[in-house]
Scaffold this active site. Structure first.
Site, PDB file in Angstrom:
ATOM      1  N   LYS A  88      20.265   4.206   9.956  1.00 21.84           N
ATOM      2  CA  LYS A  88      21.716   3.941   9.901  1.00 21.84           C
ATOM      3  C   LYS A  88      22.439   4.931   8.983  1.00 21.84           C
ATOM      4  N   LYS A  95       0.810  -1.233   0.000  1.00 17.98           N
ATOM      5  CA  LYS A  95       0.000   0.000   0.000  1.00 17.98           C
ATOM      6  C   LYS A  95       0.837   1.275   0.000  1.00 17.98           C
ATOM      7  N   ALA A 145      14.489  -7.074  10.946  1.00 12.55           N
ATOM      8  CA  ALA A 145      14.351  -7.266   9.499  1.00 12.55           C
ATOM      9  C   ALA A 145      14.901  -8.622   9.049  1.00 12.55           C
ATOM     10  N   ASP A 184       7.214  -8.930  11.353  1.00 17.49           N
ATOM     11  CA  ASP A 184       6.740  -8.238  12.568  1.00 17.49           C
ATOM     12  C   ASP A 184       5.295  -8.594  12.919  1.00 17.49           C
ATOM     13  N   HIS A 240      43.888 -11.547  10.997  1.00 22.51           N
ATOM     14  CA  HIS A 240      44.577 -10.624  11.908  1.00 22.51           C
ATOM     15  C   HIS A 240      45.074  -9.408  11.147  1.00 22.51           C
ATOM     16  N   GLY A 275      14.526   1.890  24.694  1.00 21.74           N
ATOM     17  CA  GLY A 275      14.743   0.625  23.985  1.00 21.74           C
ATOM     18  C   GLY A 275      15.661   0.860  22.796  1.00 21.74           C
ATOM     19  N   CYS A 307      11.530  -1.214   7.107  1.00 20.22           N
ATOM     20  CA  CYS A 307      12.993  -1.320   7.142  1.00 20.22           C
ATOM     21  C   CYS A 307      13.673  -0.342   6.177  1.00 20.22           C
ATOM     22  N   VAL A 325       6.079   8.089  32.383  1.00 20.69           N
ATOM     23  CA  VAL A 325       5.516   9.363  31.920  1.00 20.69           C
ATOM     24  C   VAL A 325       4.023   9.323  32.256  1.00 20.69           C
TER      25      VAL A 325
HETATM   26  P1  FAD Z   1       7.403  -4.085   7.316  1.00 19.65           P
HETATM   27  O1  FAD Z   1       8.794  -3.758   6.950  1.00 19.65           O
HETATM   28  O2  FAD Z   1       6.704  -3.211   8.299  1.00 19.65           O
HETATM   29  O3  FAD Z   1       6.566  -4.174   5.980  1.00 19.65           O
HETATM   30  C1  FAD Z   1       5.205  -4.339   5.979  1.00 19.65           C
HETATM   31  C2  FAD Z   1       4.657  -3.730   4.708  1.00 19.65           C
HETATM   32  O4  FAD Z   1       3.290  -4.113   4.563  1.00 19.65           O
HETATM   33  C3  FAD Z   1       4.653  -2.215   4.712  1.00 19.65           C
HETATM   34  O5  FAD Z   1       5.339  -1.748   3.580  1.00 19.65           O
HETATM   35  C4  FAD Z   1       3.183  -1.824   4.670  1.00 19.65           C
HETATM   36  O6  FAD Z   1       2.939  -0.654   3.909  1.00 19.65           O
HETATM   37  C5  FAD Z   1       2.561  -3.044   4.011  1.00 19.65           C
HETATM   38  N1  FAD Z   1       1.154  -3.266   4.343  1.00 19.65           N
HETATM   39  C6  FAD Z   1       0.603  -3.368   5.579  1.00 19.65           C
HETATM   40  N2  FAD Z   1      -0.729  -3.634   5.476  1.00 19.65           N
HETATM   41  C7  FAD Z   1      -1.003  -3.707   4.151  1.00 19.65           C
HETATM   42  C8  FAD Z   1      -2.202  -3.954   3.412  1.00 19.65           C
HETATM   43  N3  FAD Z   1      -3.342  -4.210   4.025  1.00 19.65           N
HETATM   44  N4  FAD Z   1      -2.119  -3.939   2.060  1.00 19.65           N
HETATM   45  C9  FAD Z   1      -0.950  -3.702   1.409  1.00 19.65           C
HETATM   46  N5  FAD Z   1       0.203  -3.459   2.071  1.00 19.65           N
HETATM   47  C10 FAD Z   1       0.183  -3.473   3.419  1.00 19.65           C
HETATM   48  N6  FAD Z   1      15.372  -4.051  12.264  1.00 19.65           N
HETATM   49  C11 FAD Z   1      16.622  -4.524  12.111  1.00 19.65           C
HETATM   50  O7  FAD Z   1      16.802  -5.733  11.946  1.00 19.65           O
HETATM   51  N7  FAD Z   1      17.707  -3.687  12.133  1.00 19.65           N
HETATM   52  C12 FAD Z   1      17.570  -2.363  12.312  1.00 19.65           C
HETATM   53  O8  FAD Z   1      18.570  -1.646  12.328  1.00 19.65           O
HETATM   54  C13 FAD Z   1      16.268  -1.830  12.475  1.00 19.65           C
HETATM   55  N8  FAD Z   1      16.084  -0.502  12.656  1.00 19.65           N
HETATM   56  C14 FAD Z   1      14.801  -0.015  12.782  1.00 19.65           C
HETATM   57  C15 FAD Z   1      14.637   1.355  12.992  1.00 19.65           C
HETATM   58  C16 FAD Z   1      13.368   1.876  13.147  1.00 19.65           C
HETATM   59  C17 FAD Z   1      13.185   3.361  13.368  1.00 19.65           C
HETATM   60  C18 FAD Z   1      12.235   1.020  13.066  1.00 19.65           C
HETATM   61  C19 FAD Z   1      10.845   1.579  13.200  1.00 19.65           C
HETATM   62  C20 FAD Z   1      12.395  -0.339  12.869  1.00 19.65           C
HETATM   63  C21 FAD Z   1      13.685  -0.872  12.735  1.00 19.65           C
HETATM   64  N9  FAD Z   1      13.902  -2.239  12.565  1.00 19.65           N
HETATM   65  C22 FAD Z   1      15.164  -2.732  12.438  1.00 19.65           C
HETATM   66  C23 FAD Z   1      12.778  -3.188  12.500  1.00 19.65           C
HETATM   67  C24 FAD Z   1      12.483  -3.560  11.036  1.00 19.65           C
HETATM   68  O9  FAD Z   1      12.211  -2.398  10.297  1.00 19.65           O
HETATM   69  C25 FAD Z   1      11.298  -4.521  10.980  1.00 19.65           C
HETATM   70  O10 FAD Z   1      11.559  -5.637  11.807  1.00 19.65           O
HETATM   71  C26 FAD Z   1      11.080  -5.017   9.562  1.00 19.65           C
HETATM   72  O11 FAD Z   1      10.820  -3.947   8.678  1.00 19.65           O
HETATM   73  C27 FAD Z   1       9.898  -5.995   9.528  1.00 19.65           C
HETATM   74  O12 FAD Z   1       9.658  -6.405   8.219  1.00 19.65           O
HETATM   75  P2  FAD Z   1       8.197  -6.862   7.768  1.00 19.65           P
HETATM   76  O13 FAD Z   1       8.319  -7.245   6.344  1.00 19.65           O
HETATM   77  O14 FAD Z   1       7.651  -7.830   8.718  1.00 19.65           O
HETATM   78  O15 FAD Z   1       7.284  -5.577   7.916  1.00 19.65           O
HETATM   79  P1  NAD Z   2      11.654  -1.714  22.352  1.00 17.91           P
HETATM   80  O1  NAD Z   2      10.773  -2.773  22.844  1.00 17.91           O
HETATM   81  O2  NAD Z   2      13.035  -2.038  21.956  1.00 17.91           O
HETATM   82  O3  NAD Z   2      11.789  -0.564  23.450  1.00 17.91           O
HETATM   83  C1  NAD Z   2      10.703   0.095  24.001  1.00 17.91           C
HETATM   84  C2  NAD Z   2      11.137   0.610  25.358  1.00 17.91           C
HETATM   85  O4  NAD Z   2      10.146   1.477  25.853  1.00 17.91           O
HETATM   86  C3  NAD Z   2      11.324  -0.506  26.374  1.00 17.91           C
HETATM   87  O5  NAD Z   2      12.586  -0.361  26.966  1.00 17.91           O
HETATM   88  C4  NAD Z   2      10.179  -0.291  27.347  1.00 17.91           C
HETATM   89  O6  NAD Z   2      10.487  -0.678  28.661  1.00 17.91           O
HETATM   90  C5  NAD Z   2       9.977   1.204  27.236  1.00 17.91           C
HETATM   91  N1  NAD Z   2       8.638   1.675  27.601  1.00 17.91           N
HETATM   92  C6  NAD Z   2       7.443   1.102  27.330  1.00 17.91           C
HETATM   93  N2  NAD Z   2       6.441   1.888  27.780  1.00 17.91           N
HETATM   94  C7  NAD Z   2       7.019   2.979  28.327  1.00 17.91           C
HETATM   95  C8  NAD Z   2       6.519   4.153  28.933  1.00 17.91           C
HETATM   96  N3  NAD Z   2       5.216   4.369  29.044  1.00 17.91           N
HETATM   97  N4  NAD Z   2       7.404   5.072  29.391  1.00 17.91           N
HETATM   98  C9  NAD Z   2       8.742   4.871  29.247  1.00 17.91           C
HETATM   99  N5  NAD Z   2       9.277   3.780  28.675  1.00 17.91           N
HETATM  100  C10 NAD Z   2       8.421   2.852  28.213  1.00 17.91           C
HETATM  101  O7  NAD Z   2      10.852  -0.992  21.167  1.00 17.91           O
HETATM  102  P2  NAD Z   2      11.299   0.145  20.168  1.00 17.91           P
HETATM  103  O8  NAD Z   2      12.569   0.773  20.605  1.00 17.91           O
HETATM  104  O9  NAD Z   2      10.093   0.988  19.954  1.00 17.91           O
HETATM  105  O10 NAD Z   2      11.589  -0.681  18.843  1.00 17.91           O
HETATM  106  C11 NAD Z   2      10.544  -1.451  18.220  1.00 17.91           C
HETATM  107  C12 NAD Z   2      11.100  -2.646  17.519  1.00 17.91           C
HETATM  108  O11 NAD Z   2      11.922  -2.262  16.427  1.00 17.91           O
HETATM  109  C13 NAD Z   2      11.944  -3.478  18.451  1.00 17.91           C
HETATM  110  O12 NAD Z   2      11.389  -4.766  18.543  1.00 17.91           O
HETATM  111  C14 NAD Z   2      13.294  -3.539  17.832  1.00 17.91           C
HETATM  112  O13 NAD Z   2      13.827  -4.839  17.801  1.00 17.91           O
HETATM  113  C15 NAD Z   2      13.099  -3.041  16.404  1.00 17.91           C
HETATM  114  N6  NAD Z   2      14.266  -2.206  16.093  1.00 17.91           N
HETATM  115  C16 NAD Z   2      15.458  -2.837  15.894  1.00 17.91           C
HETATM  116  C17 NAD Z   2      16.593  -2.095  15.668  1.00 17.91           C
HETATM  117  C18 NAD Z   2      17.900  -2.794  15.469  1.00 17.91           C
HETATM  118  O14 NAD Z   2      17.894  -3.997  15.237  1.00 17.91           O
HETATM  119  N7  NAD Z   2      19.024  -2.100  15.534  1.00 17.91           N
HETATM  120  C19 NAD Z   2      16.530  -0.714  15.653  1.00 17.91           C
HETATM  121  C20 NAD Z   2      15.311  -0.100  15.882  1.00 17.91           C
HETATM  122  C21 NAD Z   2      14.180  -0.872  16.090  1.00 17.91           C
END
Ligand code: FAD
Ligand code: NAD
Length: 438
Positions: free
Chosen positions: A48, A32, A305, A297, A427, A179, A39, A234
């Site tokens: 990144k 969509k 990812a 997810d 190394h 987190g 990701c 909070v």
């Molecule tokens: P998504 O990537 O969320 O893809 C789902 C897709 O489905 C979306 O494009 C959405 O538009 C589409 N969709 C949903 N509903 C519908 C529908 N009804 N019809 C058509 N399309 C639809 N993970 C890492 O491993 N390393 C990282 O460094 C990392 N950094 C992150 C940083 C941030 C700020 C965030 C928010 C996440 C990060 N993550 C990271 C987590 C990672 O982005 C997700 O775990 C990953 O994208 C999950 O992949 P997915 O395919 O399950 O879902």
């Molecule tokens: P997270 O679960 O990592 O962290 C959320 C944090 O918020 C926790 O520490 C929790 O205790 C805290 N929290 C919850 N409710 C709160 C409140 N009311 N007040 C204060 N603190 C509170 O989730 P995220 O950081 O939102 O990331 C979401 C997902 O995206 C994660 O599962 C993570 O694995 C993925 N992600 C991965 C990467 C990476 O692999 N480098 C980077 C970004 C995101």
């Protein structure tokens, strides 16, 4: 009718589509918004890319310890953002290219399930109905907005997506949630000189990370001037002030990152579908409905990812009855937190199992010493007391993200200490710490 329907074009969806195409299966993939999902568009890659720019600036202004002094170092946030957009655009185009096949139909629009029987699943998108043999749900997740009074319709409050698209840096920021997302944005803003306050509800930042390593990062960030409150809730957000159990904290922006929730809309017609945090799946990513699978997810299992891609591979393998059938080794999925220093881990932590723990400062690696002046770092290896197999590795220090895959391999293959000792590491690399620790 004899095709696989995939809803969602993120890492789970596009990996599944690629694998199915390679196996000669017809695929229709619905997206969509933008291919690449969270990701590529608003997650891993844009964060990144910006973090790398921030690190360049930070290193340039902290290079004296390496005998380098740079004067008048400035950064241009708009240019950083522009580069981020270009990187994202190129990668999204790359995904489109990878799915360019006669076997693949990409439908841009929001898909919804209309009906299902054991023989077919009917999906509607843009007013057209598609009858598929199997459905793979890869709809991902979105930011969770906690029920804190004053959080909604508040211009001062940002999600991670808002923060990524902001044209200008905030003058100051309060981050709710220490987190993974919270700590990575804290790194970005801190390295660019923005005052940062982190408010975490649990007793430690990064609650899922090894406690000793999370504490080391906290100490390091506090010393550098980042304000960190743990065990703090909070209670309300009034304008740009977070009212907490430890007092009021005001900043130009309040970034809320307290976890993400599965996207489940459009699935209402699957009335019998079972849920458990997200969509409930078995070891092969099959739901309780015979021709419906889910990956990424949306399953709520592990929001990474690379885990999403692996789940998608397993789901397609099961659907196409590819031999041998493969399960996911959840115990060997690595994770990295892109703070500075980085944190990388795989496998169990001391907190969940009693095992032998070997630990070594990262300074035992010559390369680490050469490139990380004033840092100690830490690497911990968890070993089964009886079998001597490697169960987990946890590290803090740059660039541990680059060697954690070797540790994952050891955990995945069930290597014992004596087997892993036979592996030769180049190394000088920081990866040698994995050998030194043995
Ligand atoms: P998504 O990537 O969320 O893809 C789902 C897709 O489905 C979306 O494009 C959405 O538009 C589409 N969709 C949903 N509903 C519908 C529908 N009804 N019809 C058509 N399309 C639809 N993970 C890492 O491993 N390393 C990282 O460094 C990392 N950094 C992150 C940083 C941030 C700020 C965030 C928010 C996440 C990060 N993550 C990271 C987590 C990672 O982005 C997700 O775990 C990953 O994208 C999950 O992949 P997915 O395919 O399950 O879902
Ligand atoms: P997270 O679960 O990592 O962290 C959320 C944090 O918020 C926790 O520490 C929790 O205790 C805290 N929290 C919850 N409710 C709160 C409140 N009311 N007040 C204060 N603190 C509170 O989730 P995220 O950081 O939102 O990331 C979401 C997902 O995206 C994660 O599962 C993570 O694995 C993925 N992600 C991965 C990467 C990476 O692999 N480098 C980077 C970004 C995101």
């Amino acid at each position: 009718m004899n095709f696989l329907a995939i809803i969602g074009g993120g890492p789970a969806g596009y990996t599944a589509a690629e694998q199915a195409i390679k196996a000669g299966k017809q695929v229709v993939i619905f997206e969509k918004e933008s291919l690449g999902g969270t990701c590529l568009n608003v997650g891993c890659i844009p964060t990144k890319t910006l973090l790398y720019s921030a690190k360049q600036y930070y290193n340039a202004t902290h290079a004296q310890k390496y005998g380098v002094t740079a004067e008048n170092v400035v950064f241009d946030y708009a240019a950083m953002q522009k580069r981020k957009t270009i990187v994202v655009r190129k990668l999204v185009a790359g995904i489109k290219q990878r799915l360019n096949s006669e076997l693949c139909t990409l439908v841009t629009g929001e898909a919804a399930v209309v009906s299902r029987t054991d023989e077919k699943v009917v999906i509607a998108c843009n007013g057209v109905e598609y009858e598929a043999e199997n459905l793979l749900i890869c709809t991902g997740s979105t930011n969770f907005v906690p029920p804190i009074p004053g959080i909604k319709e508040n211009e001062a409050v940002w999600s991670s997506t808002d923060a990524l698209s902001a044209k200008e840096l905030p003058k100051s920021i309060v981050i709710v949630g220490g987190g993974v997302i919270g700590m990575e944005f804290a790194t970005l803003y801190h390295e660019l000189g923005v005052p940062v306050t982190i408010i975490e509800a649990m007793p430690q930042i990064l609650p899922n990370i090894d406690g000793e390593i999370a504490a080391m990062l906290r100490e390091r960030y506090e010393k550098a001037g980042v304000q960190i409150l743990t065990d703090t809730k909070v209670l309300e957000i009034k304008g740009n002030t977070a009212v907490t159990s430890q007092g009021d904290f005001a900043a130009e922006r309040i970034l809320v990152c307290v976890g993400r929730r599965a996207n489940l809309s459009g699935l209402e017609a699957l009335t019998d579908l079972e849920y458990e945090r997200g969509i409930k799946v078995d070891d092969f990513m099959r739901t309780n409905l015979s021709n419906v699978y889910a990956a990424g997810d949306v399953t709520g299992k592990i929001m990474l990812a690379h885990a999403a891609s692996r789940q998608a591979e397993v789901a397609v393998g099961r659907m196409l009855k590819q031999i041998p059938l493969q399960r996911i080794a959840y115990n060997a999925i690595p994770s990295v937190v892109y703070t500075n220093p980085e944190i990388a881990s795989v496998g169990i932590t001391e907190e969940v199992m009693d095992c032998e723990v070997r630990r070594l400062p990262m300074t035992f690696s010559g390369r680490f010493m050469a490139e990380n002046e004033g840092e100690t770092g830490l690497c911990k290896m968890l070993i089964d007391k009886k079998s001597q197999s490697i169960l987990g590795v946890h590290a803090i220090g740059n660039p541990c993200s680059e060697f954690i895959a070797a540790a994952s391999f050891a955990v995945r293959m069930g290597y014992t200490v004596s087997e892993f000792k036979q592996v030769v590491f180049p190394h000088p690399t920081v990866s040698e710490i994995l050998k030194e620790i043995l």
